[in-house]
Write an enzyme that holds these catalytic residues in place. Sequence first.
Site, PDB file in Angstrom:
ATOM      1  N   SER A  62       2.480   3.783  -6.661  1.00  0.00           N
ATOM      2  CA  SER A  62       1.260   2.969  -6.736  1.00  0.00           C
ATOM      3  C   SER A  62       0.434   3.404  -7.937  1.00  0.00           C
ATOM      4  O   SER A  62       0.469   4.579  -8.334  1.00  0.00           O
ATOM      5  CB  SER A  62       0.433   3.170  -5.466  1.00  0.00           C
ATOM      6  OG  SER A  62      -0.843   2.599  -5.608  1.00  0.00           O
ATOM      7  N   TYR A  83      -4.209   8.664   0.532  1.00  0.00           N
ATOM      8  CA  TYR A  83      -3.208   7.758  -0.069  1.00  0.00           C
ATOM      9  C   TYR A  83      -2.993   8.092  -1.545  1.00  0.00           C
ATOM     10  O   TYR A  83      -1.834   8.173  -2.003  1.00  0.00           O
ATOM     11  CB  TYR A  83      -3.685   6.314   0.098  1.00  0.00           C
ATOM     12  CG  TYR A  83      -2.707   5.277  -0.394  1.00  0.00           C
ATOM     13  CD1 TYR A  83      -1.512   5.054   0.276  1.00  0.00           C
ATOM     14  CD2 TYR A  83      -2.979   4.509  -1.525  1.00  0.00           C
ATOM     15  CE1 TYR A  83      -0.600   4.089  -0.174  1.00  0.00           C
ATOM     16  CE2 TYR A  83      -2.086   3.546  -1.980  1.00  0.00           C
ATOM     17  CZ  TYR A  83      -0.897   3.335  -1.299  1.00  0.00           C
ATOM     18  OH  TYR A  83      -0.003   2.391  -1.745  1.00  0.00           O
TER      19      TYR A  83
HETATM   20  N1  LIG Z   1       0.258  -3.973  -0.952  1.00  0.00           N
HETATM   21  C1  LIG Z   1      -0.265  -3.284  -1.943  1.00  0.00           C
HETATM   22  O1  LIG Z   1      -1.353  -3.622  -2.460  1.00  0.00           O
HETATM   23  C2  LIG Z   1       0.456  -2.097  -2.517  1.00  0.00           C
HETATM   24  C3  LIG Z   1       0.065  -1.616  -3.788  1.00  0.00           C
HETATM   25  C4  LIG Z   1       0.731  -0.525  -4.328  1.00  0.00           C
HETATM   26  C5  LIG Z   1       1.766   0.077  -3.628  1.00  0.00           C
HETATM   27  N2  LIG Z   1       2.116  -0.393  -2.389  1.00  0.00           N
HETATM   28  C6  LIG Z   1       3.186   0.288  -1.692  1.00  0.00           C
HETATM   29  O2  LIG Z   1       4.197  -0.657  -1.408  1.00  0.00           O
HETATM   30  C7  LIG Z   1       4.914  -0.267  -0.245  1.00  0.00           C
HETATM   31  C8  LIG Z   1       4.972  -1.433   0.733  1.00  0.00           C
HETATM   32  O3  LIG Z   1       3.652  -1.774   1.076  1.00  0.00           O
HETATM   33  P1  LIG Z   1       3.252  -3.216   1.674  1.00  0.00           P
HETATM   34  O4  LIG Z   1       1.962  -3.586   1.058  1.00  0.00           O
HETATM   35  O5  LIG Z   1       4.386  -4.129   1.606  1.00  0.00           O
HETATM   36  O6  LIG Z   1       2.911  -2.784   3.163  1.00  0.00           O
HETATM   37  P2  LIG Z   1       3.383  -3.322   4.593  1.00  0.00           P
HETATM   38  O7  LIG Z   1       3.496  -4.810   4.612  1.00  0.00           O
HETATM   39  O8  LIG Z   1       2.482  -2.649   5.561  1.00  0.00           O
HETATM   40  O9  LIG Z   1       4.840  -2.727   4.710  1.00  0.00           O
HETATM   41  C9  LIG Z   1       5.070  -1.389   4.961  1.00  0.00           C
HETATM   42  C10 LIG Z   1       6.507  -1.267   5.416  1.00  0.00           C
HETATM   43  O10 LIG Z   1       6.766   0.116   5.665  1.00  0.00           O
HETATM   44  C11 LIG Z   1       7.365   0.210   6.936  1.00  0.00           C
HETATM   45  N3  LIG Z   1       7.070   1.495   7.549  1.00  0.00           N
HETATM   46  C12 LIG Z   1       5.858   2.036   7.808  1.00  0.00           C
HETATM   47  N4  LIG Z   1       6.009   3.229   8.409  1.00  0.00           N
HETATM   48  C13 LIG Z   1       7.351   3.434   8.520  1.00  0.00           C
HETATM   49  C14 LIG Z   1       8.146   4.478   9.055  1.00  0.00           C
HETATM   50  N5  LIG Z   1       7.587   5.567   9.603  1.00  0.00           N
HETATM   51  N6  LIG Z   1       9.487   4.355   9.017  1.00  0.00           N
HETATM   52  C15 LIG Z   1      10.068   3.258   8.484  1.00  0.00           C
HETATM   53  N7  LIG Z   1       9.367   2.239   7.944  1.00  0.00           N
HETATM   54  C16 LIG Z   1       8.025   2.332   7.979  1.00  0.00           C
HETATM   55  C17 LIG Z   1       6.812  -0.944   7.750  1.00  0.00           C
HETATM   56  O11 LIG Z   1       7.729  -1.316   8.765  1.00  0.00           O
HETATM   57  P3  LIG Z   1       7.631  -0.943  10.319  1.00  0.00           P
HETATM   58  O12 LIG Z   1       6.182  -0.937  10.696  1.00  0.00           O
HETATM   59  O13 LIG Z   1       8.441  -2.028  10.957  1.00  0.00           O
HETATM   60  O14 LIG Z   1       8.289   0.402  10.424  1.00  0.00           O
HETATM   61  C18 LIG Z   1       6.772  -2.027   6.702  1.00  0.00           C
HETATM   62  O15 LIG Z   1       8.013  -2.672   6.620  1.00  0.00           O
HETATM   63  C19 LIG Z   1       4.192   0.967   0.292  1.00  0.00           C
HETATM   64  O16 LIG Z   1       4.846   2.128  -0.151  1.00  0.00           O
HETATM   65  C20 LIG Z   1       2.813   0.860  -0.335  1.00  0.00           C
HETATM   66  O17 LIG Z   1       2.185   2.111  -0.442  1.00  0.00           O
HETATM   67  C21 LIG Z   1       1.492  -1.455  -1.815  1.00  0.00           C
END
Ligand SMILES: NC(=O)c1ccc[n+]([C@@H]2O[C@H](COP(=O)([O-])OP(=O)(O)OC[C@H]3O[C@@H](n4cnc5c(N)ncnc54)[C@H](OP(=O)(O)O)[C@@H]3O)[C@@H](O)[C@H]2O)c1
Length: 255
Positions: free
Chosen positions: A137, A150
């Site tokens: 990120s 975070y």
């Molecule tokens: N959205 C943003 O603005 C943004 C910006 C920069 C970086 N990111 C990064 O991008 C990645 C995805 O984020 P997102 O925004 O798509 O979030 P999201 O929709 O909340 O997705 C998170 C994913 O991680 C999984 N997860 C969470 N805890 C887990 C565990 N203990 N074991 C296995 N899977 C787990 C969740 O699935 P389950 O709950 O089904 O396990 C879900 O599929 C993350 O690393 C986040 O930090 C996001």
Amino acid sequence: MTVTVVTGASSGIGRSLARRLALRGDPVALWARRKPLLDALAAEIAAGGGRALAVACDVTEAAQVAAALRASEAAFGPVERLVANAGGGEPTFVDAFRADDVRACLDLNVVGVARCFEAVLPGMLARRAGHLVVVGSLAAVRGLPSAGAYAAAKAALHQLAESLRIDLRGRGVDVTVLAPGPVRTKPKSKKGRGTSIDVEDATARMLRAIDARRRYAAFPALVVAATTFGRLLPAALYERLLAGRGRTPKPRSAP
Ligand SMILES: NC(=O)c1ccc[n+]([C@@H]2O[C@H](COP(=O)([O-])OP(=O)(O)OC[C@H]3O[C@@H](n4cnc5c(N)ncnc54)[C@H](OP(=O)(O)O)[C@@H]3O)[C@@H](O)[C@H]2O)c1
């Protein structure tokens, strides 16, 4: 055709990226905890002519990661690419600061990724071929208001990945760090249009960076520019500019 594991494939960025990879022909193992969501995605991919396997897995549990790898390799053969995307975090508020919240965030975003590395690396090293991709990120670049845990976790993840890349030089295993700014993963997202990017746009960029085996890819440009500028500012000015810009704790509901 590259056998790929995508962690956190049940929603958001991981879901979109896994779908793109599978629909263009890569066999994809979908890992996350919410199996029904993975099953639905696997069915959607199969209907589109792709190959995907839904595997329930909590990446913070070593035994579950090892079992998930066994199931994935039984279905598709050796894993050639890991996209360690599972992650996220809650805001950090100084008035309710808890070390356990920091630990949970590190456990998911750093140790969870490390557990997946631990599982796939021996095979990749033995074959002298592989690709580790982490979803980091832009929050990793400098301290941010109400994001202590975070930002710390993503900074640790970036450093872990970069360090491994140095050690893996000449061993056939590449490491890519993807560093998005805010991504709109939900239709009604309140994230600003200029300073955030739609999830499909984000994963299209991620895919290009993965295919090019880039070391590091950050986007969108406006947030990258702001982050680069912020990194150059003296601490006193940086802090003054960002003070009070964090999130507000939700009021506690009455007992
Ligand atoms: N959205 C943003 O603005 C943004 C910006 C920069 C970086 N990111 C990064 O991008 C990645 C995805 O984020 P997102 O925004 O798509 O979030 P999201 O929709 O909340 O997705 C998170 C994913 O991680 C999984 N997860 C969470 N805890 C887990 C565990 N203990 N074991 C296995 N899977 C787990 C969740 O699935 P389950 O709950 O089904 O396990 C879900 O599929 C993350 O690393 C986040 O930090 C996001």
